[in-house]
Scaffold this active site. Sequence first.
Site: not given
Length: 176
Positions: A99-100, A131, A165, A103, A43, A152-153
């Site tokens: 993609e958001d 990251k 979100r 990681d 999502k 962590f964001v």
Amino acid sequence: MKLGQDMDVLISKEQIAARVAELGAQIAHDFAGKELVLVGVLKGAFVFVSDLARAIDLPLTIDFVALSSYGEATESSGVVKITSDLSRPIEGKHVLVVEDIIDTGLTMRYLLDNLATRHPASIRICGLLHKPARARTKIPIDYLGFPIEDKFVVGYGLDAAEKYRNLPFIGVMREP
Ligand code: IMP
Ligand code: MG
């Protein structure tokens, strides 16, 4: 309490908007004359895709794939399941995966390998965040919004246990 008051702003909505406009212009330049499909990863990428798509001044189509990691671990295991697949074939198309955050890169590695079996003309990656300190596999990020530290964001599509979100900026949970 209002949404986001327990957050420090890492990237403001103005910074995001400026960077999305730059990425959109670059993508429009690079894909001119090609059949472009944006593939958003649900999502988390839903906000980014909607802004980025409007910043790309080209005819294009938009599709989504939903992925989930097996298990409940907060760390990506790299074992990924497609919970909702693309609605159309991508054969012969120029695919830009949106993609958001990348990681460890394990999720994107799985998705790239899967999409490649469908014979697109090309596959490129656009990630809002990355990251670098946590990368466990080399992912070529063709278009990157912002490299960030290992924190962590949340916000702008990214969640913590499905919340935040809808925060309009990228935030970091303040230490209690
Ligand atoms: P990767 O497989 O380790 O690259 O993990 C990718 C996925 O983990 C992303 O698509 C996000 O859904 C999630 N993720 C990784 N880091 C964060 C974060 O800082 N905040 C929210 N979600 C994250
Ligand atoms: Mg994601």
